[in-house]
Design a protein around this motif. Sequence first.
Motif, PDB file in Angstrom:
ATOM      1  N   GLU A  85       0.957  -1.266   0.007  1.00  0.00           N
ATOM      2  CA  GLU A  85      -0.053  -0.087   0.005  1.00  0.00           C
ATOM      3  C   GLU A  85       0.888   1.332   0.006  1.00  0.00           C
ATOM      4  OE1 GLU A  85      -3.725   2.185   2.355  1.00  0.00           O
ATOM      5  OE2 GLU A  85      -2.909   0.107   3.046  1.00  0.00           O
TER       6      GLU A  85
ATOM      7  N   ARG B  66      -0.527   2.604  -3.677  1.00  0.00           N
ATOM      8  CA  ARG B  66      -1.735   3.360  -3.427  1.00  0.00           C
ATOM      9  C   ARG B  66      -1.799   4.702  -4.191  1.00  0.00           C
ATOM     10  NH1 ARG B  66      -6.316   3.800  -0.929  1.00  0.00           N
ATOM     11  NH2 ARG B  66      -5.849   2.049   0.208  1.00  0.00           N
TER      12      ARG B  66
ATOM     13  N   GLY C  19      -4.527  -0.636  -3.297  1.00  0.00           N
ATOM     14  CA  GLY C  19      -5.109   0.736  -3.801  1.00  0.00           C
ATOM     15  C   GLY C  19      -4.441   1.252  -4.883  1.00  0.00           C
TER      16      GLY C  19
END
Length: 366
Positions: A35, A39, A74
Motif C-alpha cells: 500500500e 496506492r 489501492g
Amino acid sequence: MSSELLFAAFAPETLEPVHSIGNKYLRLLKELDLERSVRNRRVAIKMHLGGGGGFSTVHPFFVRKLVKAVREAGAREVFVTDLLRDTVDAIDRGYTEEVFGCPIVPVCRDEKTDFVSFPVDPPLKTMNEIQLSRPILESEVLIDLSHVKGHGVCGFGGASKNLSMGAVTDRQRQLLHSLEGGLEWDETQCTRCHACVDNCPNHAMKFEQNRLDVFYHNCKFCQHCVLICPTGAITMTAGGYLDFQRGMAMTSARLLEQFDPDCRIFLNLLMDVTIFCDCWGMTTPRLIPDIGILAGRDIVAIEQATLDLIDREQLIPGALPKGWDYLDDPSRHLFERIHRKDPYAVVKFLAELGCGSREYRLREIR
C-alpha cells in the motif's frame, strides 16, 4: 547498511496447506506493505512471458495473486508488460488478461517511437545510448517479477536481466549483445581451415559468409580454439563477458533512477532454475531443488541473496545436457562451474552504480 529481504522457503515445515509455498507467498505479499508504494499510482509489472516450447516461466498463480494484492493495496492502474513478440503467444503458458486480472501491455508497441533514449557518455564500447520502454517510464511504480535461471553469456538471469534485456527496445538489446565477447579473431591470419569450429567442444563457433562467428551463450572460454588454431588467429581477451554484465547493470540502473526508491519492488522466484534463459523457448531439467521466493526493494541485495542461496544447493544428477563439462571446483559459484562466467559480476556493477547494498538480512515468512 544491510537491506531486509523477505524469504518464503519452498519446502514446507509440515504437510499442512498453510505451510505450502503458495500460501507463504500470499503472506509474503502482505508483509511487503504494498500500500505505501502503490496506492493511487500506476503500476507496471515487468515479467518474462517466455516463448516457443518453454513452460518453466513464472506460474500464472503467482502473477494473478500479485495483481490482486496490488489492486487491493489501492493501485490506480496495474498492467503486466513484456516484449511485443512474447505477448503474441503468451496464452500458451496460460498468460491472458482474464487469468492475470489486468491488461498485458507490450514494452514497446512501436520500436521507432515508444521509448525514451538516454545518452551513455562516455559510451561503453558500441553502447552509446539506453532506450527504455515508454509505457514503463509512464508508470509510477515498477514491480520486477523474475524467474531466476542460468545464462550462457552472463552466468545467470534474475532481476537485473529481466529489466535490462526486457524493458528496452530491440535496438537496445542489440547494443547490449554487441558487448559480448572474450575472443578476438584476426581474419588476416586465418586460413579458414575450420579447426576451431570442428574442435569446439561446446559448438559455439561457425563460419558465416567467410567470417568467424562466436555464439557466446555456448562459449565457456575453455581456450580450445586458441590452442588449436595453427596460425594464432584467435586470441583471448580477459573477462570479455564483463562488458555485457556492465552494460546490463548500466541499463537497469538508468531505469531504476526514474522511480522513487520506495516504488521499486523486486520478486525473485528461485524455482525451476534451469541452465538457460527462458528466451531459448524450451524447458530443460531443473538444476537444483526449488528454493523459494525472495522479495524486497533493493535490487543489489536481492540478486546477491539469490546467488548465495543457489550456491548452497547441490546440482541434481542428470540436470545438465548430455556431455556437458561441469567444472569441478567447489570454490566457484554453481553457475560459474556450469557457464564459466562469474554471476556476481553484475551484482558488483549494480552496487558500484549506487543501486543498493550487497549486505542483506533475510526475514523468513512462515
